[in-house]
Design an enzyme around this catalytic site. Sequence first.
Site, PDB file in Angstrom:
ATOM      1  N   GLU A  43      20.226  23.486  -7.845  1.00 65.03           N
ATOM      2  CA  GLU A  43      19.143  22.867  -7.070  1.00 65.03           C
ATOM      3  C   GLU A  43      18.650  21.596  -7.773  1.00 65.03           C
ATOM      4  O   GLU A  43      18.600  21.525  -8.998  1.00 65.03           O
ATOM      5  CB  GLU A  43      17.995  23.877  -6.947  1.00 65.03           C
ATOM      6  CG  GLU A  43      16.788  23.402  -6.170  1.00 65.03           C
ATOM      7  CD  GLU A  43      15.669  24.436  -6.131  1.00 65.03           C
ATOM      8  OE1 GLU A  43      15.676  25.377  -6.955  1.00 65.03           O
ATOM      9  OE2 GLU A  43      14.791  24.314  -5.259  1.00 65.03           O
ATOM     10  N   LYS A 112      15.466  23.102   2.166  1.00 64.84           N
ATOM     11  CA  LYS A 112      14.781  24.338   1.767  1.00 64.84           C
ATOM     12  C   LYS A 112      13.612  24.641   2.704  1.00 64.84           C
ATOM     13  O   LYS A 112      12.727  23.789   2.897  1.00 64.84           O
ATOM     14  CB  LYS A 112      14.278  24.176   0.332  1.00 64.84           C
ATOM     15  CG  LYS A 112      13.732  25.415  -0.334  1.00 64.84           C
ATOM     16  CD  LYS A 112      13.418  25.080  -1.804  1.00 64.84           C
ATOM     17  CE  LYS A 112      13.044  26.294  -2.624  1.00 64.84           C
ATOM     18  NZ  LYS A 112      12.795  25.927  -4.048  1.00 64.84           N
ATOM     19  N   CYS A 146      17.147  28.672  -3.754  1.00 55.35           N
ATOM     20  CA  CYS A 146      16.246  29.331  -4.689  1.00 55.35           C
ATOM     21  C   CYS A 146      15.215  30.291  -4.079  1.00 55.35           C
ATOM     22  O   CYS A 146      15.568  31.387  -3.675  1.00 55.35           O
ATOM     23  CB  CYS A 146      15.567  28.257  -5.531  1.00 55.35           C
ATOM     24  SG  CYS A 146      15.262  28.826  -7.194  1.00 55.35           S
TER      25      CYS A 146
HETATM   26  N1  LIG Z   1      13.066  26.730  -7.610  1.00 54.47           N
HETATM   27  C1  LIG Z   1      12.582  27.848  -7.063  1.00 54.47           C
HETATM   28  O1  LIG Z   1      12.466  27.971  -5.829  1.00 54.47           O
HETATM   29  C2  LIG Z   1      12.170  28.946  -8.004  1.00 54.47           C
HETATM   30  C3  LIG Z   1      11.894  30.256  -7.292  1.00 54.47           C
HETATM   31  C4  LIG Z   1      11.447  31.323  -8.271  1.00 54.47           C
HETATM   32  O2  LIG Z   1      11.425  31.106  -9.479  1.00 54.47           O
HETATM   33  C5  LIG Z   1      10.997  32.625  -7.736  1.00 54.47           C
HETATM   34  O3  LIG Z   1      10.580  33.455  -8.590  1.00 54.47           O
HETATM   35  O4  LIG Z   1      11.056  32.850  -6.503  1.00 54.47           O
END
Ligand SMILES: NC(=O)CCC(=O)C(=O)O
Length: 271
Positions: A43, A112, A146
């Site tokens: 990402e 996202k 993510c």
């Molecule tokens: N970059 C992210 O979206 C991190 C997401 C994350 O750490 C979580 O615990 O959910």
Amino acid sequence: MTIKIACLQLDIAFGNPNENERRVEREIEKISKNHPDIIVLPELWTTGYDLTRLDEIADEGGMRTKAFIQKLAKSHHVNIVAGSIARKTDRGVTNTMYIADRNGIIVGEYSKLHLFQLMDEHLYLQPGEEMGLFTLENTQCAGVICYDIRFPEWIRVHMVQGAEVLFVVAEWPLPRLSHWRTLLAARAIENQCYVIACNRAGSDPNNVFAGHSLVVDPWGEIIAEANEEPCTLMAQIDLQKVREVRKQIPIFADRRANDYIAAEKNFLKKS
Ligand SMILES: NC(=O)CCC(=O)C(=O)O
């Protein structure tokens, strides 16, 4: 049909697109000697979470990154699930994934949907508006970013439309490594799909990242996993396994979608 995957678990230079392009070009040059079918990047690989400087370092319309990725995909004749980047659009900056095929053609993009407040995304980014479905190697795939993996219903709407492989690109911090591993295995089991998850390594001024890029098979077995260090994780997936698992336990045929919809409508009526 088997597909050879390479996850580039990169240590990202904070706020430095030029340096990160140099690193990706160098690593893809090395990885290509193993002839992977698909290379996956993490990402926000061009900037990291340097969100306060996006006006200066985000990519206008994604043009620079698309050209960079298309050139690499075509010259190395490899598919690239190109992680995500900070893309400037007319409605603000999105966290956007591009997918290029072996001929350097952009065959998909996804921004996202779920903005992660713990890392201030809601202050600097705009959510996506489209699904992340695409086809690579004649295989229906889905791509998410993510924090999206915490929303099983979002993954499920991609899977009911035929996806057999879920690509996850991430900057997931070390303190929540157990969540990373558990959530990815859960998404693979409940959707009877492969999950290919590429996280970053290293740290930035606010986080130490977990690395631990991994590949989960449709039965929930982790078939390949990196440690916390920068590396390239290689794995081979066999799509026949998806069909075998889905035949053995036919969850998609057993779903009762109308009941779920009716129950949610009923709840919403009462609230
Ligand atoms: N970059 C992210 O979206 C991190 C997401 C994350 O750490 C979580 O615990 O959910």
